[in-house]
Scaffold this active site. Structure first.
Site, PDB file in Angstrom:
ATOM      1  N   ARG A   1      -0.052  -3.902   6.845  1.00  0.00           N
ATOM      2  CA  ARG A   1      -0.701  -3.756   8.157  1.00  0.00           C
ATOM      3  C   ARG A   1      -1.468  -2.455   8.278  1.00  0.00           C
ATOM      4  O   ARG A   1      -1.982  -2.143   9.352  1.00  0.00           O
ATOM      5  CB  ARG A   1       0.353  -3.856   9.259  1.00  0.00           C
ATOM      6  CG  ARG A   1       1.449  -2.813   9.189  1.00  0.00           C
ATOM      7  CD  ARG A   1       2.531  -3.098  10.220  1.00  0.00           C
ATOM      8  NE  ARG A   1       3.592  -2.096  10.183  1.00  0.00           N
ATOM      9  CZ  ARG A   1       4.678  -2.143  10.942  1.00  0.00           C
ATOM     10  NH1 ARG A   1       4.836  -3.138  11.785  1.00  0.00           N
ATOM     11  NH2 ARG A   1       5.602  -1.213  10.859  1.00  0.00           N
TER      12      ARG A   1
ATOM     13  N   THR B   1       0.809  -1.222   0.000  1.00  0.00           N
ATOM     14  CA  THR B   1       0.000   0.000   0.000  1.00  0.00           C
ATOM     15  C   THR B   1       0.842   1.272   0.000  1.00  0.00           C
ATOM     16  O   THR B   1       0.299   2.371   0.098  1.00  0.00           O
ATOM     17  CB  THR B   1      -0.944   0.017   1.224  1.00  0.00           C
ATOM     18  OG1 THR B   1      -0.181  -0.191   2.418  1.00  0.00           O
ATOM     19  CG2 THR B   1      -2.005  -1.060   1.111  1.00  0.00           C
TER      20      THR B   1
ATOM     21  N   LYS C   1      11.319   2.253   6.697  1.00  0.00           N
ATOM     22  CA  LYS C   1      12.191   2.890   5.712  1.00  0.00           C
ATOM     23  C   LYS C   1      12.780   4.227   6.135  1.00  0.00           C
ATOM     24  O   LYS C   1      13.735   4.694   5.515  1.00  0.00           O
ATOM     25  CB  LYS C   1      11.428   3.088   4.395  1.00  0.00           C
ATOM     26  CG  LYS C   1      10.916   1.800   3.766  1.00  0.00           C
ATOM     27  CD  LYS C   1      10.191   2.081   2.460  1.00  0.00           C
ATOM     28  CE  LYS C   1       9.780   0.808   1.748  1.00  0.00           C
ATOM     29  NZ  LYS C   1       8.657   0.136   2.392  1.00  0.00           N
TER      30      LYS C   1
ATOM     31  N   SER D   1      15.607  -3.249  -2.544  1.00  0.00           N
ATOM     32  CA  SER D   1      16.559  -2.701  -1.591  1.00  0.00           C
ATOM     33  C   SER D   1      16.826  -1.224  -1.899  1.00  0.00           C
ATOM     34  O   SER D   1      16.117  -0.597  -2.693  1.00  0.00           O
ATOM     35  CB  SER D   1      17.854  -3.525  -1.611  1.00  0.00           C
ATOM     36  OG  SER D   1      18.698  -3.162  -0.532  1.00  0.00           O
TER      37      SER D   1
ATOM     38  N   LYS E   1      21.072   2.874   0.466  1.00  0.00           N
ATOM     39  CA  LYS E   1      21.592   2.953   1.838  1.00  0.00           C
ATOM     40  C   LYS E   1      22.147   1.621   2.340  1.00  0.00           C
ATOM     41  O   LYS E   1      22.796   1.567   3.388  1.00  0.00           O
ATOM     42  CB  LYS E   1      20.515   3.492   2.768  1.00  0.00           C
ATOM     43  CG  LYS E   1      20.181   4.953   2.480  1.00  0.00           C
ATOM     44  CD  LYS E   1      19.006   5.448   3.277  1.00  0.00           C
ATOM     45  CE  LYS E   1      18.759   6.930   2.994  1.00  0.00           C
ATOM     46  NZ  LYS E   1      18.449   7.219   1.567  1.00  0.00           N
TER      47      LYS E   1
END
Length: 328
Positions: free
Chosen positions: A37, A13, A85, A124, A127
């Site tokens: 979630r 989402t 993130k 990925s 970072k």
């Protein structure tokens, strides 16, 4: 490739999830399962896609293997997007970042193998290359787990795709700058020399599909992305808002933040090949049957590293990129 297939998208989402699902639907899959979630985001996404019957929304958390296992029944492909993130959040709550980004990723691996999924695609971040913050460390660990999974007794193939910042994604600096200009008429900058990689979301997902189709399993695809100075990006956004000579407020570098981001470290560059005009590929240090032969005829990358201070876009190029993405 996706026709009549069942696809699971963890963290589906978010901004990446929206665009991924939008493009996946054009390939006529049997079903796309959006696992996250966030109930409110699922409701909004269902409305935006007009209750498309091919979309199945599942409330769940990758930290809970049982709910993942239920969601993975008869799945052909998994796009693993779910993660904590935001760098400051992961710095402040490292245990939660570890649970989601590392243990959650291992849960995805375990469930994919148990359900005989064809391929898992792990998204990925730059970072993860020579990480300087906890978010980067967890994503680097996630990459290692995904690559190592190809050495296990399984038919499932696992591949990593590493990219930089995506324009307009949740928490994007573009939205922050626009709000600051509107509210205060000035922009907060952590450091005047800071640079970052950027790509439009639509182009990023197209590259994800390409790596999905062409990957063998066990490699890390690294997107080639344009880079710019953050201050130049801010100036272009201010100009588009008819604000001339915008004032900058220097905020200082946050814990774990770099002046320039890396997509390939010097260590990784030694193991990278030049795949094509859009990708480098990092070959793994662990032996994976068939992978060395798959890339035997490719040239080495021949880079010291690949960082965001190199080949910077001009303000005109930044403006064109923002116009293409519909941000100005």
């Amino acid at each position: 490739m996706f026709k009549d297939k069942i696809i699971l998208v963890t963290g589906g989402t978010g901004s990446w999830g929206y665009e991924l699902v939008r493009q996946l639907l054009t390939h006529n899959p049997k079903e796309i399962r959006i696992f996250s979630r966030n109930e409110a985001n699922q409701f909004d996404m269902k409305q935006e896609f007009n209750h498309d019957k091919k979309l199945k929304f599942i409330i769940g958390d990758i930290k809970e293997k049982d709910s993942l296992l239920d969601a993975c029944h008869q799945v052909d492909y998994i796009y693993h997007l779910a993660a904590l993130k935001h760098v400051p959040v992961c710095e402040d709550q490292p245990i939660e970042a570890l649970k989601s980004n590392v243990i959650g990723t291992q849960n995805v691996i375990d469930v994919a193998m148990k359900c005989n999924v064809d391929k898992v695609i792990y998204i990925s971040t730059d970072k993860a290359s020579n990480p300087s913050n906890f978010y980067g460390l967890t994503k680097a660990m996630g990459e290692k787990l995904i690559i190592h999974a190809n050495t296990l007794n399984t038919k499932t193939r696992f591949v990593c795709i590493r990219g930089g910042n995506v324009l307009g994604s949740n928490g994007s600096v573009i939205h922050v700058f626009k709000k600051q200009i509107k509210d205060t008429g000035k922009i907060g900058i952590t450091h005047m020399n800071m640079t970052r990689f950027f790509l439009t979301l639509e182009d990023a997902i197209k590259l994800v599909f390409k790596a999905t189709v062409e990957s063998y399993g066990g490699e890390t695809y690294v997107m080639k992305m344009p880079a710019c100075k953050i201050v130049d990006l801010a100036k272009v956004i201010a100009e588009a808002a008819n604000v001339k000579d915008v004032e900058f407020e220097i905020l200082g570098i946050r814990p774990g933040e770099k002046i320039a981001e890396l997509l390939l470290s010097s260590y990784e560059s030694d193991k990278a090949i030049l795949y094509d005009e859009e990708y480098f590929v990092i070959l793994p240090t662990v032996p994976i049957e068939g992978l060395k032969d798959r890339y035997a005829n490719y040239e080495p990358a021949n880079l010291e590293d690949y960082n965001s201070s190199q080949n910077l876009m001009t303000q005109s190029e930044i403006k064109a990129m923002l116009k293409k993405g519909g941000f100005i």
